[in-house]
Scaffold this motif. Structure first.
Motif, short mmCIF file in Angstrom:
data_model
loop_
_atom_site.label_atom_id
_atom_site.label_comp_id
_atom_site.label_asym_id
_atom_site.label_seq_id
_atom_site.Cartn_x
_atom_site.Cartn_y
_atom_site.Cartn_z
N ASP A 126 28.42 39.54 40.50
CA ASP A 126 29.82 39.94 40.62
C ASP A 126 30.27 39.77 42.07
O ASP A 126 29.47 40.00 42.99
N PRO A 127 31.53 39.39 42.28
CA PRO A 127 32.54 39.07 41.28
C PRO A 127 32.34 37.67 40.70
O PRO A 127 31.67 36.83 41.30
N ARG A 128 32.95 37.44 39.56
CA ARG A 128 32.85 36.16 38.88
C ARG A 128 34.22 35.84 38.28
O ARG A 128 34.49 36.11 37.11
N ILE A 129 35.10 35.31 39.11
CA ILE A 129 36.48 35.04 38.70
C ILE A 129 36.56 33.61 38.17
O ILE A 129 36.20 32.66 38.87
N THR A 130 37.02 33.47 36.95
CA THR A 130 37.01 32.18 36.26
C THR A 130 38.42 31.74 35.90
O THR A 130 39.16 32.48 35.26
N PHE A 131 38.76 30.52 36.31
CA PHE A 131 40.03 29.91 35.92
C PHE A 131 39.76 28.95 34.76
O PHE A 131 38.91 28.06 34.86
N GLU A 132 40.49 29.13 33.69
CA GLU A 132 40.30 28.31 32.50
C GLU A 132 40.82 26.89 32.72
O GLU A 132 41.94 26.70 33.19
N SER A 287 41.63 48.49 35.07
CA SER A 287 40.98 47.87 33.91
C SER A 287 41.31 46.39 33.82
O SER A 287 40.44 45.55 33.53
N LYS A 288 42.56 46.04 34.10
CA LYS A 288 42.99 44.64 34.05
C LYS A 288 42.27 43.82 35.11
O LYS A 288 41.81 42.70 34.85
N PHE A 289 42.16 44.37 36.31
CA PHE A 289 41.45 43.68 37.39
C PHE A 289 39.97 43.51 37.04
O PHE A 289 39.38 42.44 37.25
N GLU A 290 39.35 44.58 36.53
CA GLU A 290 37.92 44.54 36.25
C GLU A 290 37.56 43.47 35.23
O GLU A 290 36.53 42.81 35.35
N LYS A 291 38.39 43.31 34.22
CA LYS A 291 38.12 42.29 33.22
C LYS A 291 38.06 40.90 33.84
O LYS A 291 37.29 40.04 33.41
N VAL A 292 38.88 40.70 34.87
CA VAL A 292 38.94 39.38 35.51
C VAL A 292 37.78 39.20 36.48
O VAL A 292 37.05 38.20 36.42
N TRP A 293 37.57 40.17 37.41
CA TRP A 293 36.53 39.93 38.42
C TRP A 293 35.12 40.06 37.87
O TRP A 293 34.16 39.55 38.46
N ARG A 294 34.96 40.71 36.73
CA ARG A 294 33.64 40.75 36.09
C ARG A 294 33.37 39.51 35.25
O ARG A 294 32.26 39.32 34.75
N GLY A 295 34.38 38.67 35.07
CA GLY A 295 34.19 37.46 34.29
C GLY A 295 34.34 37.66 32.80
O GLY A 295 34.05 36.74 32.02
N ASP A 296 34.79 38.84 32.38
CA ASP A 296 34.97 39.09 30.94
C ASP A 296 36.20 38.37 30.40
O ASP A 296 36.30 38.13 29.20
N ASN A 329 33.15 34.31 49.38
CA ASN A 329 33.55 35.49 48.63
C ASN A 329 34.94 35.23 48.08
O ASN A 329 35.53 34.17 48.33
N VAL A 330 35.49 36.19 47.36
CA VAL A 330 36.77 35.94 46.72
C VAL A 330 37.62 37.21 46.69
O VAL A 330 37.10 38.32 46.52
N ILE A 331 38.91 37.02 46.91
CA ILE A 331 39.91 38.09 46.79
C ILE A 331 40.73 37.81 45.54
O ILE A 331 41.14 36.67 45.30
N LEU A 332 40.96 38.84 44.74
CA LEU A 332 41.79 38.71 43.54
C LEU A 332 43.12 39.40 43.80
O LEU A 332 43.15 40.52 44.31
N TYR A 333 44.21 38.72 43.44
CA TYR A 333 45.54 39.25 43.76
C TYR A 333 46.46 39.15 42.55
O TYR A 333 46.51 38.12 41.86
#
Length: 360
Positions: A126-132, A287-296, A329-333
């Motif tokens: 973690d984090p694991r941010i994925t763009f489709e 919760s919305k952020f966690e779903k994204v940075w956890r890669g779910d 590393n990565v920042i989510l915004y």
């Protein structure tokens, strides 16, 4: 003399046939047997040519016995020594080969892992941010560190690695995937030859996959301390010198459209993420952020409010690894909420002035 030459040719032909059978028909079963002779260890570089040697010796021994029986037509009672020689070779030579295989394989591991690694790539879970980018695939951004030509750091890491204590060898994994902290890819160059080792860092120690034992579990307090120090470096924004803006409209499988932030925009980003800007959002936002940075959840076309900034300690024009160390590393915004996430902390910040895509 003519008969002896024929016999030598027959034995050599049998050995050659056995050699190729060891490459094909019997390769898998013999390899499984050879692996059972090894202690719990890294089997990534175990020499496989011993399967060919074993089958060559067995076939040569059988060829010798068959030639003696059906071509020479020597009786067993009269030529006991010749038959004893053939049977002894049939039984003893494969065992000697197995012993040689074990010694050789163990020495490869010991000689390599007693040296200082030449490179390390640590990738955190973690984090694991994925763009489709398609229905079943995406581009992943996360946190990691790579070391090359960093003799002091690699020596410290290598010394800690050598302190690992094997706790257990098991056919079953001990930790579920969500308990993994990261993966280590380690390279060595003993005597100029490439050797590699892969470890999984878990909450209870370290795990390695081996062909003969399936899973090896280690304890390593010293290694954990070194990795935690790396993690601390990755968690400090002061260690980064550049960033790329990532958005679903910009990311493709080749990352052709992503660009580095201008220096002043990068400074604006870091300045806005100071302690005074920390905030605790509502639970639904967390919760919305966690779903994204956890890669779910992958960021798709319907998530245009999400941006990410891929941080690096390398300059935007670097073509090689500067300084022998690479941090990422990565920042989510969330542009709608105007909230940024980094290393478990949330910051309230308006980044609309530096976003490449402003129409959501």
């Amino acid at each position: 003399m003519h008969i002896k030459v024929d016999k030598i040719i027959a034995v050599c032909g049998s050995a050659l046939l056995g050699y190729y059978l060891g490459l094909s028909v019997f390769r898998h079963i013999l390899w499984s047997i050879l692996l059972k002779t090894l202690p719990p260890m890294n089997t990534r570089h175990t020499p496989m040519f011993y399967t060919n040697i074993i089958t060559a010796m067995i076939a040569a021994s059988i060829g010798y016995l068959l030639y003696t029986k059906f071509v020479d037509k020597w009786s067993i009672r009269k030529y006991k020594k010749q038959y004893t020689l053939g049977i002894t070779a049939l039984l003893i030579l494969p065992i000697i080969t197995m012993g040689s295989f074990r010694i050789h394989a163990v020495n490869i591991v010991k000689s390599a892992e007693s040296t200082t690694p030449t490179s390390l790539h640590l990738r955190f879970e973690d984090p694991r941010i994925t763009f489709e980018i398609s229905e079943n695939s995406g581009v992943v951004f996360g946190k990691g560190i790579r070391l090359q030509n960093q003799e002091d750091l690699l020596e410290t890491f290598g010394n800690a690695l050598q302190q690992l204590i094997l706790l257990e060898a098991s056919p079953q994994p001990k930790n579920s995937p969500n308990r993994h902290l990261g993966t280590l890819w380690i390279d060595y160059r003993p005597q100029g030859k490439w050797y590699s080792k892969i470890l999984t860092w878990t909450r209870t120690g370290f795990e390695e996959t081996a062909a003969n034992q399936n899973f090896l579990f280690y304890k390593g307090v010293e290694l954990e301390e070194v990795l935690e120090d790396f993690n601390a470096q990755l968690a400090s924004l002061a260690n980064y010198t550049s960033a790329k803006t990532l958005h679903i409209s910009l990311v493709d499988d080749n990352l052709h459209q992503t660009e580095f932030l201008l220096e002043e925009d990068f400074e604006f980003l870091l300045t806005g993420m100071e302690a005074a800007s920390k905030v605790l959002p509502e639970s639904n936002i967390i919760s919305k952020f966690e779903k994204v940075w956890r890669g779910d959840q992958m960021i798709s076309e319907s998530d245009k409010n999400f941006y990410a900034f891929s941080l690096s300690n390398q300059s935007d024009n670097a073509s090689t690894l500067e300084g022998g160390i690479f941090l990422e590393n990565v920042i989510l915004y969330d542009a709608t909420e105007k909230i940024a996430w980094f290393e478990g902390n949330y910051y309230t910040i308006d980044l609309s002035s530096i976003l490449l895509v402003q129409e959501l």
